[in-house]
Design a protein around this motif. Structure first.
Motif, PDB file in Angstrom:
ATOM      1  N   TRP A   1       2.441  -6.494   1.267  1.00 55.47           N
ATOM      2  CA  TRP A   1       1.650  -7.612   1.788  1.00 55.47           C
ATOM      3  C   TRP A   1       1.644  -7.530   3.306  1.00 55.47           C
ATOM      4  O   TRP A   1       2.692  -7.361   3.914  1.00 55.47           O
ATOM      5  CB  TRP A   1       2.211  -8.953   1.324  1.00 55.47           C
ATOM      6  CG  TRP A   1       1.355 -10.102   1.730  1.00 55.47           C
ATOM      7  CD1 TRP A   1       1.623 -11.008   2.713  1.00 55.47           C
ATOM      8  CD2 TRP A   1       0.090 -10.480   1.199  1.00 55.47           C
ATOM      9  NE1 TRP A   1       0.616 -11.913   2.816  1.00 55.47           N
ATOM     10  CE2 TRP A   1      -0.357 -11.614   1.895  1.00 55.47           C
ATOM     11  CE3 TRP A   1      -0.723  -9.951   0.192  1.00 55.47           C
ATOM     12  CZ2 TRP A   1      -1.571 -12.237   1.619  1.00 55.47           C
ATOM     13  CZ3 TRP A   1      -1.925 -10.585  -0.083  1.00 55.47           C
ATOM     14  CH2 TRP A   1      -2.327 -11.709   0.630  1.00 55.47           C
ATOM     15  N   ALA A   2       0.475  -7.648   3.870  1.00 62.99           N
ATOM     16  CA  ALA A   2       0.311  -7.634   5.330  1.00 62.99           C
ATOM     17  C   ALA A   2       0.929  -6.377   5.951  1.00 62.99           C
ATOM     18  O   ALA A   2       1.583  -6.439   6.995  1.00 62.99           O
ATOM     19  CB  ALA A   2       0.891  -8.903   5.950  1.00 62.99           C
ATOM     20  N   GLY A   3       0.774  -5.236   5.268  1.00 64.81           N
ATOM     21  CA  GLY A   3       1.217  -3.968   5.814  1.00 64.81           C
ATOM     22  C   GLY A   3       2.695  -3.664   5.674  1.00 64.81           C
ATOM     23  O   GLY A   3       3.176  -2.682   6.226  1.00 64.81           O
ATOM     24  N   ARG A   4       3.433  -4.472   4.948  1.00 63.62           N
ATOM     25  CA  ARG A   4       4.853  -4.165   4.770  1.00 63.62           C
ATOM     26  C   ARG A   4       5.269  -4.370   3.317  1.00 63.62           C
ATOM     27  O   ARG A   4       4.604  -5.091   2.563  1.00 63.62           O
ATOM     28  CB  ARG A   4       5.719  -5.001   5.695  1.00 63.62           C
ATOM     29  CG  ARG A   4       5.491  -6.460   5.571  1.00 63.62           C
ATOM     30  CD  ARG A   4       6.425  -7.256   6.413  1.00 63.62           C
ATOM     31  NE  ARG A   4       6.763  -8.348   5.504  1.00 63.62           N
ATOM     32  CZ  ARG A   4       7.348  -9.463   5.792  1.00 63.62           C
ATOM     33  NH1 ARG A   4       7.764  -9.684   6.959  1.00 63.62           N
ATOM     34  NH2 ARG A   4       7.569 -10.376   4.914  1.00 63.62           N
ATOM     35  N   VAL A   5       6.361  -3.742   2.944  1.00 68.87           N
ATOM     36  CA  VAL A   5       6.892  -3.871   1.588  1.00 68.87           C
ATOM     37  C   VAL A   5       7.822  -5.082   1.547  1.00 68.87           C
ATOM     38  O   VAL A   5       8.704  -5.221   2.402  1.00 68.87           O
ATOM     39  CB  VAL A   5       7.639  -2.586   1.163  1.00 68.87           C
ATOM     40  CG1 VAL A   5       8.296  -2.777  -0.198  1.00 68.87           C
ATOM     41  CG2 VAL A   5       6.674  -1.403   1.142  1.00 68.87           C
ATOM     42  N   CYS A   6       7.589  -5.931   0.583  1.00 73.57           N
ATOM     43  CA  CYS A   6       8.364  -7.172   0.443  1.00 73.57           C
ATOM     44  C   CYS A   6       9.054  -7.201  -0.918  1.00 73.57           C
ATOM     45  O   CYS A   6       8.599  -6.561  -1.863  1.00 73.57           O
ATOM     46  CB  CYS A   6       7.436  -8.377   0.537  1.00 73.57           C
ATOM     47  SG  CYS A   6       6.447  -8.443   2.031  1.00 73.57           S
ATOM     48  N   GLN A   7      10.133  -7.958  -0.989  1.00 76.64           N
ATOM     49  CA  GLN A   7      10.819  -8.220  -2.251  1.00 76.64           C
ATOM     50  C   GLN A   7      11.030  -9.713  -2.359  1.00 76.64           C
ATOM     51  O   GLN A   7      11.374 -10.371  -1.373  1.00 76.64           O
ATOM     52  CB  GLN A   7      12.161  -7.503  -2.309  1.00 76.64           C
ATOM     53  CG  GLN A   7      12.036  -6.001  -2.354  1.00 76.64           C
ATOM     54  CD  GLN A   7      13.371  -5.333  -2.634  1.00 76.64           C
ATOM     55  OE1 GLN A   7      14.287  -5.948  -3.180  1.00 76.64           O
ATOM     56  NE2 GLN A   7      13.479  -4.072  -2.267  1.00 76.64           N
ATOM     57  N   ALA A   8      10.829 -10.228  -3.563  1.00 82.07           N
ATOM     58  CA  ALA A   8      11.009 -11.660  -3.750  1.00 82.07           C
ATOM     59  C   ALA A   8      11.282 -11.983  -5.207  1.00 82.07           C
ATOM     60  O   ALA A   8      10.824 -11.274  -6.102  1.00 82.07           O
ATOM     61  CB  ALA A   8       9.757 -12.412  -3.296  1.00 82.07           C
ATOM     62  N   GLU A   9      12.035 -13.046  -5.414  1.00 82.58           N
ATOM     63  CA  GLU A   9      12.160 -13.607  -6.756  1.00 82.58           C
ATOM     64  C   GLU A   9      10.930 -14.475  -6.962  1.00 82.58           C
ATOM     65  O   GLU A   9      10.624 -15.342  -6.127  1.00 82.58           O
ATOM     66  CB  GLU A   9      13.428 -14.445  -6.885  1.00 82.58           C
ATOM     67  CG  GLU A   9      13.603 -15.015  -8.281  1.00 82.58           C
ATOM     68  CD  GLU A   9      14.892 -15.793  -8.429  1.00 82.58           C
ATOM     69  OE1 GLU A   9      14.793 -17.009  -8.662  1.00 82.58           O
ATOM     70  OE2 GLU A   9      15.965 -15.195  -8.296  1.00 82.58           O
ATOM     71  N   GLU A  10      10.208 -14.214  -8.022  1.00 81.47           N
ATOM     72  CA  GLU A  10       8.996 -14.976  -8.322  1.00 81.47           C
ATOM     73  C   GLU A  10       9.041 -15.425  -9.771  1.00 81.47           C
ATOM     74  O   GLU A  10       9.974 -15.086 -10.500  1.00 81.47           O
ATOM     75  CB  GLU A  10       7.741 -14.123  -8.085  1.00 81.47           C
ATOM     76  CG  GLU A  10       7.592 -13.685  -6.644  1.00 81.47           C
ATOM     77  CD  GLU A  10       6.313 -12.910  -6.409  1.00 81.47           C
ATOM     78  OE1 GLU A  10       5.545 -13.346  -5.543  1.00 81.47           O
ATOM     79  OE2 GLU A  10       6.089 -11.890  -7.093  1.00 81.47           O
ATOM     80  N   TYR A  11       8.026 -16.151 -10.186  1.00 87.65           N
ATOM     81  CA  TYR A  11       7.934 -16.646 -11.548  1.00 87.65           C
ATOM     82  C   TYR A  11       6.544 -16.372 -12.091  1.00 87.65           C
ATOM     83  O   TYR A  11       5.549 -16.679 -11.433  1.00 87.65           O
ATOM     84  CB  TYR A  11       8.235 -18.150 -11.593  1.00 87.65           C
ATOM     85  CG  TYR A  11       9.637 -18.440 -11.144  1.00 87.65           C
ATOM     86  CD1 TYR A  11      10.680 -18.433 -12.055  1.00 87.65           C
ATOM     87  CD2 TYR A  11       9.922 -18.650  -9.802  1.00 87.65           C
ATOM     88  CE1 TYR A  11      11.987 -18.646 -11.633  1.00 87.65           C
ATOM     89  CE2 TYR A  11      11.225 -18.862  -9.379  1.00 87.65           C
ATOM     90  CZ  TYR A  11      12.248 -18.866 -10.293  1.00 87.65           C
ATOM     91  OH  TYR A  11      13.538 -19.063  -9.884  1.00 87.65           O
TER      92      TYR A  11
END
Length: 84
Positions: free
Chosen positions: A31-41
């Motif tokens: 997202w927005a040019g970078r790799v992200c990690q997140a807890e999502e549902y």
């Protein structure tokens, strides 16, 4: 989880869905040019096709993401009594 519960509760209480499953996942995404990690549902919203636009509007209204994922999966077959 609060957002997931809000969307699920609103979908069912407004008569837009018969049921909503809430499943926690760990996401890795760009997202927005970078790799992200997140807890999502992931919300599995059980509804009929003529309520699809209303469900999408509800997600847009209640979800804080700029662009929440919204994917429709069509049911091709299943137990007739359940699908009715």
């Amino acid at each position: 989880m609060d957002v997931a519960n809000s969307i699920a509760d609103a979908a069912v209480s407004r008569g837009l869905a018969a049921c909503v499953h809430i499943m926690p996942i760990q996401s890795v995404y760009r997202w927005a040019g970078r790799v992200c990690q997140a807890e999502e549902y992931v919300l599995n919203v059980k509804t009929v096709s003529n309520k699809r636009r209303a469900i999408e509007a509800l997600v847009d209204e209640l979800h804080p993401y700029e662009l929440p994922a919204f994917i429709v999966l069509e049911i091709k077959d299943g137990k007739a009594e359940y699908l009715n």
